[in-house]
Scaffold this active site. Structure first.
Site, PDB file in Angstrom:
ATOM      1  N   ALA A  65       0.844  -1.193   0.000  1.00  0.00           N
ATOM      2  CA  ALA A  65       0.000   0.000   0.000  1.00  0.00           C
ATOM      3  C   ALA A  65       0.879   1.242   0.000  1.00  0.00           C
ATOM      4  CB  ALA A  65      -0.916  -0.006   1.217  1.00  0.00           C
ATOM      5  N   GLY A 110      -0.800  -5.320   0.718  1.00  0.00           N
ATOM      6  CA  GLY A 110      -2.028  -5.261  -0.072  1.00  0.00           C
ATOM      7  C   GLY A 110      -1.896  -5.954  -1.411  1.00  0.00           C
ATOM      8  N   GLU A 113      -2.513  -9.557  -0.717  1.00  0.00           N
ATOM      9  CA  GLU A 113      -3.950  -9.684  -0.469  1.00  0.00           C
ATOM     10  C   GLU A 113      -4.740  -9.642  -1.769  1.00  0.00           C
ATOM     11  OE1 GLU A 113      -4.990  -7.795   3.746  1.00  0.00           O
ATOM     12  OE2 GLU A 113      -3.756  -6.444   2.539  1.00  0.00           O
ATOM     13  N   GLU A 133       3.160  -6.309   7.237  1.00  0.00           N
ATOM     14  CA  GLU A 133       2.542  -5.162   7.906  1.00  0.00           C
ATOM     15  C   GLU A 133       3.026  -4.959   9.334  1.00  0.00           C
ATOM     16  OE1 GLU A 133      -0.418  -6.277   4.656  1.00  0.00           O
ATOM     17  OE2 GLU A 133       0.935  -7.336   6.030  1.00  0.00           O
TER      18      GLU A 133
END
Length: 258
Positions: A65, A110, A113, A133
């Site tokens: 991200a 992300g 994901e 993260e």
């Protein structure tokens, strides 16, 4: 139409490329907004039979991200960010048309994901996966804590999310996180090859396979009941009549998605 994505439709396959190579294709809110629009096109464009999601350049699929957007968020805003991302990724997961990740480099945070929201994953040999993260004082927020467990099991998922370690494509294949690993130059070709094989099957049946498999993971839904219902609905389709007739007549079926 897009600033951060490119799309190309060929042979019924919509290739969606996240196009921020200078930022390692990091996901910011504008990218997520455009990704949602591209997914809408998969759902709504009758010329689209399936889709590939990949990243621009040779280094990264999506390297995470855009962290700069996180610094000013409070608790409520952080939860809202996660909820919006989860809804977009859920749309990918529940698409009645196959959406496959062609992972061409780093798929972190992300990005990992996003690959897991796709129906399956094909990786280049240089691909790397991870949920780092915790290095930022965060946890995965776009469904990573749930889908990683589904794909590779609780113990290994716990280890990867708590250490923040990356794994390479070979280990991802061993763990079941990806379906195929190929040389980088063959990545899109291999992914297209699989999707074109799927295109030869009955589209309504493909959509029902997706629905039934997803039902296995939905709380409160009886996957066996969903399967029986979807199986029964097949008998009302022209595709089943065509498929059964073609089998009896020893010819290739010509499915219309009806």
């Amino acid at each position: 139409m897009y600033t951060n994505l490119t799309t190309e439709l060929a042979d019924g396959i919509l290739t969606i490329t996240i196009n921020r190579p200078s930022k390692m294709n990091a996901l910011n809110q504008e990218v997520m907004r455009e990704l949602a629009l591209a997914v809408d096109e998969v759902y709504n464009n009758i010329d689209v039979r399936s889709a590939i999601i990949t990243g621009a350049g040779e280094k990264a699929f999506v390297a995470g991200a855009d962290i700069s957007e996180f610094l000013q968020l409070n608790t409520e805003e952080g939860a809202d960010l996660a909820n919006r991302g989860q809804l977009i990724f859920q749309r990918i997961e529940e698409s009645p048309k196959p959406i496959v990740a062609a992972v061409n480099g780093f798929a972190l945070g992300g990005g990992c994901e996003l690959t897991m929201a796709c129906h399956f994953r094909v990786a280049a040999e240089n691909a790397k996966f991870g949920q780092p993260e915790v290095n930022l004082g965060l946890i995965p927020g776009y469904g990573g804590t749930q889908r990683l467990v589904q794909l590779i099991g609780k113990g290994k998922a716990m280890e990867l999310m708590m250490t923040g370690d990356m794994i390479d494509a070979a280990e991802a294949l061993q763990l079941g996180l990806v379906n195929h690993v190929v040389p980088a130059g063959q990545l899109v070709e291999k992914t297209r090859e699989i999707l074109l094989k799927i295109h030869a099957k009955a589209p309504l049946a493909i959509a029902k396979v997706i629905k039934c498999v997803n039902a296995y993971y939905k709380e409160g839904e009886d996957g066996f009941k969903t399967e029986a219902q979807q199986f029964g609905e097949c008998f009302a389709t022209r595709d089943l009549q065509e498929g059964a007739s073609a089998f009896m007549e020893k010819r290739k079926p010509d499915f219309k998605g009806e």
